[in-house]
Design a protein around this motif. Structure first.
Motif, short mmCIF file in Angstrom:
data_model
loop_
_atom_site.label_atom_id
_atom_site.label_comp_id
_atom_site.label_asym_id
_atom_site.label_seq_id
_atom_site.Cartn_x
_atom_site.Cartn_y
_atom_site.Cartn_z
N PHE A 550 0.84 -1.20 0.00
CA PHE A 550 0.00 0.00 0.00
C PHE A 550 0.88 1.25 0.00
CE2 PHE A 550 -3.08 3.11 1.40
CZ PHE A 550 -4.27 2.65 0.82
N SER A 551 0.59 2.15 -0.95
CA SER A 551 1.41 3.35 -1.09
C SER A 551 0.65 4.36 -1.95
CB SER A 551 2.75 3.00 -1.76
OG SER A 551 2.53 2.66 -3.12
N GLU A 552 1.36 5.39 -2.37
CA GLU A 552 0.74 6.38 -3.25
C GLU A 552 0.29 5.77 -4.57
OE1 GLU A 552 4.78 8.14 -5.35
OE2 GLU A 552 3.68 9.37 -3.92
N LYS A 553 0.80 4.58 -4.90
CA LYS A 553 0.39 3.92 -6.14
C LYS A 553 -1.05 3.42 -6.09
CE LYS A 553 5.10 2.34 -7.18
NZ LYS A 553 5.98 1.16 -7.35
N ASN A 554 -1.69 3.51 -4.91
CA ASN A 554 -3.09 3.10 -4.80
C ASN A 554 -4.06 4.18 -5.24
OD1 ASN A 554 -1.61 1.31 -2.60
ND2 ASN A 554 -3.52 0.27 -3.12
N ILE A 555 -3.58 5.38 -5.52
CA ILE A 555 -4.43 6.46 -6.02
C ILE A 555 -3.86 7.01 -7.31
CG2 ILE A 555 -5.37 7.08 -3.77
CD1 ILE A 555 -3.32 9.36 -3.65
#
Length: 812
Positions: A550-555
């Protein structure tokens, strides 16, 4: 359904008025003169539009002749919580007109109590024992012989759908209908040979005390304008044969009391609800149908959703083919010229709301027989976006320079196909079946089946089913099979259910699956897998994998970083439903809706080893390892960006604007413990432990304390999560000890566990040098001084997982 005796009774009542009626007809103007210049709408009940006065005039020429009256809501409020949705069906009732002098009454007989007999006096005795309802009184304003003309405007402009009551019941304000702002709605006021359709624009005023749900959706909470629809429908002919209900078959239906029943037989009669369907040749294995069942998908649904709705709904053709029908079930797009509220059209309607909400399948049913006249599905449009967001949380797909992962849209559309099939199943008469996971039925509630591939990556390729289930085929065959003449129908239907049981196909519905203290080991909402415990452990692995990445790559690039919380919520709580399912194995009892002589299982207590495995998995869900969020996630979620709403879909916070990982952990722990220590489960564990060599409540409380209060101490944030979880355990044990809905012995065992905690906390407080731990222990000891003041309510709720609002049976 009125008896011959009742007709004679009304004739006797009417005789004194016959002379005055003839005089009345002579004194009233003719209908032609009264309606001169008005637009005439000929049809089932002819009516006229009076443009000059804004009135609708109705011709009545049939008395004592039953028809079906249905009201509905074609234009909704847009709040799932209030429940006033576009396309919502309202009341449906058998009515007839009765003329007495200048008055015409709209009367609803009491079909709940009947006497199916040729004995007129016996039928009259039942009819006179129970109240009827006069829904409206009209006054004749013109006449041509027996035909009279009445002003129907006030009848049509009333709050038939009880909008005022719905808003009041949900505590969203006090409103009243404003006649000065209410008018007939002519575009959908139409007439047909077998049904007459009226629609009205109604405005409700007030709003000084309007609640948040109203303010969220209304342009001006002082004036809410919706539309209500009224349908007068010719009743079906007598060609339909009712089918008796069976508790093992999983059908909705009708019931009534027949007081003409012999004393030794059941006075309450039950019949399933189903569409009329007949084979052209019932003697052949496969036959075409006399008239197919046709459903129409809302032409307002956009692509690719519209195609998904069509595909999912068409799955049911597989079930009808399995029942021996050829081309018996079709799904098409609604033509532009058709009104979706027209009772002649079975509908799948696309409904928009301010929040994601429940979808549901409803039907207009002939209350005399159980025949479904119109199926009407309402699907919430935001559901597809929720599944898309869950996929975003699982896959973390937004990498620089790479295309968006197609798997997200594939998963969201797969869910829409399943949802379309599910809700349409309700409109076929079929209930939920929560004993049918692993895709045995689309009438179960499905959680996405997420797998880890050989490389340990998350795989969504089989998240949802892709066809009708074996139970669904059995259910359709049971409800819709057209047997050849001379067939013993009851015996044939019993054999069908027996064949299903031999394949492992059984039925458990809502009451058993939804009960938080439920006992059935396989009847759960939103669960997967053959074994609830094993699936919970698998789901926890998937959750851990998703949180690791989970990271900024989820948005999406450019999205506010605070929207990471939106995506985190369903991932952090990804195990919530499987936790609820696993809890039912603790103190679990397997059972069926057996009937005498069918030789199936009646009841069976779950093996102690199976219960122990479930308890171990439940205790894992409240461990610091599961509940503590990693620092890299917490640090990436800032306070809500300007312009973004704080909503109930986010975690509850006690830290003001900043993200609160402790509140998230508390809500999750409280969720698990609310099921594990539910008073019904606790009482059952006491009782089963005394009767069998199985898990007891003492076993549960002892292991619960060993895994929390007496477990190895954690450091940092995990230590705070551990302290917090122990306080939640304490809260639930104190609540159980004081809960009068629990058995005495369950309360006694909870009190003994509290004494154990008190002794342990006292001992630890004397020896620890950790000031934080000492404060935690002393606070717990202080709380235990007055356990009667502890309320059995949750301290913090999880954000909604299931669709928002009040779900009802028959909905998803």
């Amino acid at each position: 359904m009125r008896s011959p005796a009742s007709k004679w009774l009304w004739l006797l009542i009417l005789l004194p008025f016959l002379t005055s009626t003839l005089t009345l007809a002579q004194s009233l103007p003719s209908i032609a003169s009264k309606t001169a210049g008005m637009k005439k709408y000929p049809g089932f009940y002819t009516f006229y539009w009076d443009e000059n006065n804004g009135k609708i005039w109705l011709e009545i020429n049939r008395y004592e002749q039953d028809f079906l009256y249905v009201n509905s809501l074609p234009s909704g409020l847009g709040s799932n919580d209030i429940g006033l949705d576009r396309g919502q069906l309202g009341g449906q009732r058998i009515v007839s007109f009765r003329k007495v002098g200048p008055k015409v009454l709209l009367v609803q007989p009491n079909l709940r109590y009947r006497a199916i007999t040729d004995n007129k006096n016996e039928a009259r005795a039942v009819e006179e024992s129970f109240a009827q309802s006069v829904l409206w009184g009209f006054k004749a304003e013109a006449a041509d012989g027996k035909t009279v003309l009445v002003d129907a405007t006030d009848f049509l402009l009333r709050d038939a759908h009880d909008v005022v009551g719905s808003i009041k019941r949900t505590k969203q304000g006090s409103y009243k209908l404003d006649a000065s702002r209410s008018v007939p709605y002519l575009p959908r006021t139409k007439n047909f040979p077998k049904n007459t359709e009226f629609e009205a624009t109604l405005t409700f005023t007030g709003g000084d005390d309007a609640g948040g749900f109203v303010r969220e959706v209304a342009p001006d909470e002082q004036a809410l304008t919706l539309r209500q629809h009224h349908s007068f429908i010719e009743l079906p002919d007598k060609g339909y044969t009712p089918r008796e209900a069976d508790p093992r078959a999983g059908y909705f239906g009708i019931s009534y009391f027949d007081y003409a029943t012999p004393v030794g037989e059941d006075i309450e009669k039950r019949y399933i609800a189903r569409h009329r369907l007949q084979k052209k040749n019932p003697t052949t294995k496969v036959s075409e149908t006399v008239k197919p069942i046709v459903y129409y998908v809302d032409n307002g649904a956009p692509e690719p959703i519209r195609s998904a709705l069509l595909d999912g709904a068409r799955w049911w053709n597989q079930a009808f083919e399995a029942a021996g029908y050829k081309d018996a079930f079709r799904v098409e797009v609604l033509p532009d010229t058709v009104d979706p509220m027209d009772v002649r059209y079975n509908m799948i309607q696309w409904v928009h709301r301010s929040t994601r909400g429940w979808s549901y399948g409803a039907s207009v049913v002939d209350p005399r027989t159980g025949e479904i006249i119109k199926g009407h599905v309402s699907l919430g449009s935001l559901r597809v976006r929720q599944d898309y967001m869950i996929a975003e949380g699982l896959l973390a797909p937004y990498e620089e320079g790479k295309p968006v992962n197609k798997a997200m849209m594939d998963m969201a559309l797969a869910r829409i196909r399943q949802l379309s099939a599910h809700e349409l199943g309700h409109t076929l008469g079929i209930m939920h079946n929560y004993d049918a996971n692993n895709n045995a039925s689309v009438m179960d509630y499905p959680h996405p089946q997420v797998k880890l591939d050989r490389a340990g990556k998350i795989d969504l390729s089989k998240a949802y089913g892709t066809s009708i289930g074996e139970w669904d085929k059995l259910a359709v065959t049971y409800g819709y099979q057209d047997f050849p003449k001379g067939t013993n129908e009851k015996k044939a239907l019993d054999e069908l259910l027996a064949q299903g049981r031999a394949q492992g196909l059984t039925f458990i519905s809502d009451r058993d699956a939804r009960a938080p203290g439920g006992a059935h080991p396989s009847a759960h909402l939103w669960d997967n897998g053959k074994n609830a415990t094993e699936e919970l452990l698998h789901v926890l692995e998937v959750r851990q994998k998703a949180l690791q990445h989970f990271s900024e790559k989820n948005i999406k690039p450019g999205a506010p970083m605070s929207t990471l919380e939106d995506v985190l919520v369903p991932i952090y709580n990804f195990h919530r439903y499987q936790t609820e399912a696993t809890a039912k194995l603790v103190g679990g009892v397997n059972y069926t809706y057996a009937v005498r002589g069918d030789k199936q299982l009646v009841t069976e207590v779950l093996d102690k080893r199976e219960q122990q495995k479930a308890l171990d998995a439940m205790l894992k869900t409240i461990s610091p390892e599961v509940l503590t969020l990693p620092e890299n996630i917490i640090a990436q979620i800032p306070p809500r960006a300007p312009g973004l709403r704080n909503s109930r879909e986010l975690f509850v916070k006690r830290t003001g604007l900043t993200f609160d990982p402790l509140a998230a952990a508390q809500a999750s722990a409280d969720f698990s413990l609310s099921f594990l220590l539910h008073p019904e489960r606790a009482s059952r564990l006491v009782e089963l432990g005394a009767r069998h060599n199985t898990l007891s409540l003492q076993d549960v409380t002892k292991q619960l304390l060993e895994s929390t209060w007496k477990s190895r101490r954690q450091d940092g944030l995990a230590a705070l999560v551990q302290f917090q979880t122990e306080q939640v355990v304490l809260t639930h044990l104190m609540a159980l000890s004081q809960n009068e809905n629990a058995s005495y012995q369950a309360r006694a065992v909870a009190s003994a566990a509290l004494a154990d905690i008190k002794q342990h906390a006292t001992s630890q407080a004397k020896r620890t040098r950790d000031e934080g731990y000492k404060a935690h222990l002393e606070f717990a000891l202080a709380r235990m001084e007055k356990p009667e003041e502890i309320k059995p309510t949750k301290a913090l709720d999880l954000p909604p997982g299931a669709p928002i609002g009040a779900g009802v049976f028959g909905c998803e």
